[in-house]
Design a protein around this motif. Structure first.
Motif, PDB file in Angstrom:
ATOM      1  N   SER A   9       4.833   4.819   2.133  1.00  0.00           N
ATOM      2  CA  SER A   9       4.734   3.449   1.571  1.00  0.00           C
ATOM      3  C   SER A   9       5.114   2.314   2.869  1.00  0.00           C
ATOM      4  CB  SER A   9       5.925   3.274   0.442  1.00  0.00           C
ATOM      5  OG  SER A   9       7.102   3.628   0.987  1.00  0.00           O
ATOM      6  N   ASP A  10       4.519   1.355   2.778  1.00  0.00           N
ATOM      7  CA  ASP A  10       4.626  -0.041   3.320  1.00  0.00           C
ATOM      8  C   ASP A  10       5.979  -0.604   2.731  1.00  0.00           C
ATOM      9  OD1 ASP A  10       3.624  -1.446   1.385  1.00  0.00           O
ATOM     10  OD2 ASP A  10       3.116  -3.112   2.959  1.00  0.00           O
ATOM     11  N   MET A  64      -2.996   4.328   6.349  1.00  0.00           N
ATOM     12  CA  MET A  64      -2.227   2.993   6.621  1.00  0.00           C
ATOM     13  C   MET A  64      -2.572   2.142   7.817  1.00  0.00           C
ATOM     14  SD  MET A  64       0.289   1.387   4.838  1.00  0.00           S
ATOM     15  CE  MET A  64       1.251   2.580   4.147  1.00  0.00           C
ATOM     16  N   GLN A 118      -3.377   6.305  -4.837  1.00  0.00           N
ATOM     17  CA  GLN A 118      -2.892   5.196  -4.024  1.00  0.00           C
ATOM     18  C   GLN A 118      -2.764   4.220  -5.041  1.00  0.00           C
ATOM     19  OE1 GLN A 118      -6.986   5.236  -2.358  1.00  0.00           O
ATOM     20  NE2 GLN A 118      -6.206   4.724  -0.522  1.00  0.00           N
ATOM     21  N   TYR A 171       0.897  -1.146   0.184  1.00  0.00           N
ATOM     22  CA  TYR A 171       0.143  -0.004   0.143  1.00  0.00           C
ATOM     23  C   TYR A 171       0.674   1.157  -0.005  1.00  0.00           C
ATOM     24  CZ  TYR A 171      -3.293   3.456   1.262  1.00  0.00           C
ATOM     25  OH  TYR A 171      -4.296   4.669   1.384  1.00  0.00           O
ATOM     26  N   CYS A 172       0.818   2.167  -1.088  1.00  0.00           N
ATOM     27  CA  CYS A 172       1.373   3.388  -0.950  1.00  0.00           C
ATOM     28  C   CYS A 172       0.392   4.370  -1.433  1.00  0.00           C
ATOM     29  CB  CYS A 172       2.528   3.449  -2.340  1.00  0.00           C
ATOM     30  SG  CYS A 172       3.625   2.041  -2.256  1.00  0.00           S
ATOM     31  N   THR A 196      -5.278   0.043   6.607  1.00  0.00           N
ATOM     32  CA  THR A 196      -4.970  -1.148   5.804  1.00  0.00           C
ATOM     33  C   THR A 196      -4.336  -2.031   6.539  1.00  0.00           C
ATOM     34  OG1 THR A 196      -4.895   0.766   4.208  1.00  0.00           O
ATOM     35  CG2 THR A 196      -3.768  -1.300   3.720  1.00  0.00           C
ATOM     36  N   LEU A 212       7.487   1.305   7.512  1.00  0.00           N
ATOM     37  CA  LEU A 212       6.908   2.296   6.697  1.00  0.00           C
ATOM     38  C   LEU A 212       7.857   3.373   6.475  1.00  0.00           C
ATOM     39  CD1 LEU A 212       3.374   3.152   8.441  1.00  0.00           C
ATOM     40  CD2 LEU A 212       3.956   1.131   6.881  1.00  0.00           C
ATOM     41  N   GLY A 251      -7.822   1.948   3.283  1.00  0.00           N
ATOM     42  CA  GLY A 251      -7.464   3.296   3.636  1.00  0.00           C
ATOM     43  C   GLY A 251      -8.058   4.509   2.757  1.00  0.00           C
TER      44      GLY A 251
END
Length: 290
Positions: free
Chosen positions: A17-18, A178, A146, A3-4, A181, A192, A153
């Motif tokens: 970002s993750d 985040m 996203q 997920y970004c 999510t 992150l 999110g």
């Protein structure tokens, strides 16, 4: 999965970002998905990816060296639009080189990219770039982009973020996005990477890698759920079959003709039908003991 999220504001840009690339019961791996192309005082560009990791890494390597038709690279183009075109060309280069080979092994050419930043002499710009190398740009009507596991999110971003939001407000909102999510999908995980970019700084001034012990993120994780529960408890339960003039919480008004869509039973099935009695292994179809 990943997920970004990136947000374009009047005051600058926020990127988050993750880092999870695999999520199985016995295989959890991480890889940083945010990269920064920086020439301090002249340009700063941020590149975040979702999708096949090997494809993303190949694209990033090509971006730093690729020369467009005018003989310019990402380091020498005059606008972020031209820089986004170079990213798109890099995607197509990798596609032409690897897509057929990947297809033979049943692997799709899957990549999504968020790319944004500022080149001296123009405003901050933000793009979402697709697997075909085409892209769209963020405007006031679409303040954020996203990629990856975006659905959990999204609601908080839609309700809170506007172009006038401050960088710190947007950072808080992105971290809540985040956290939502992370709670709903194990394929997204810590640590992150977060970068806040203020207009015209043309350098990295605020960047943090966030792990489990990060004080601010811990506070968000603990308090956001409590605050949501408090708001939930403060909303009255629905009232059924009541006169709307008597209360403001009527869900079903008195005398309402609302009816469900009913599926009727087939012919021969009556209301007095009873399920057949259970039979033991020692009984036959006539119910007698053998």
């Amino acid at each position: 999965m990943t997920y970004c999220v990136a947000l374009r504001l009047e005051s600058g840009l926020v990127f988050l970002s993750d880092s999870r690339t695999n999520a199985g019961v016995d295989h959890v791996a991480t890889s940083r998905k945010m990269s920064v192309f920086e020439n301090p005082g002249e340009r700063l560009m941020v590149f975040m990816t979702a999708g096949n990791l090997s494809i993303s890494q190949s694209i990033k390597e090509i971006i730093g060296e690729h020369m467009n038709g005018a003989g310019k690279t990402i380091w020498t183009v005059d606008s972020m639009y031209e820089a986004a075109q170079i990213v798109g060309e890099a995607i197509r280069t990798v596609y032409e080189r690897e897509a057929k080979a990947l297809e033979k092994f049943g692997i799709d050419f899957n990549v999504s990219i968020i790319f944004g930043g500022q080149i001296k002499g123009e405003r901050c710009r933000l793009f979402q770039i697709y697997s075909a190398g085409n892209f769209i740009e963020s405007h006031n009507e679409n303040t954020y982009f996203q990629i990856g596991e975006s659905k959990y999110g999204k609601p908080i971003l839609d309700r809170v973020i506007t172009p006038a939001s401050t960088l710190d407000e947007a950072a808080k909102c992105a971290l809540i996005s985040m956290d939502s999510t992370l709670r709903s999908n194990v394929s997204v995980g810590l640590p992150l990477d977060m970068l806040l970019y203020e207009n015209d700084t043309l350098a990295v001034t605020r960047f943090v890698t966030i792990g489990e012990k990060n004080q601010y993120f811990q506070m968000i994780r603990e308090n956001w759920g409590k605050q949501l529960k408090s708001v939930f408890d403060g909303i009255a339960d629905p009232v059924w079959n009541a006169d709307p003039a008597t209360t403001s919480n009527v869900l079903s008004a008195q005398g309402s003709r609302s009816e469900p869509l009913v599926v009727t039973p087939p012919q021969g099935v009556g209301n007095d039908s009873q399920p057949a009695p259970l039979q033991t292994l020692a009984q036959g179809s006539n119910g007698k003991q053998h």
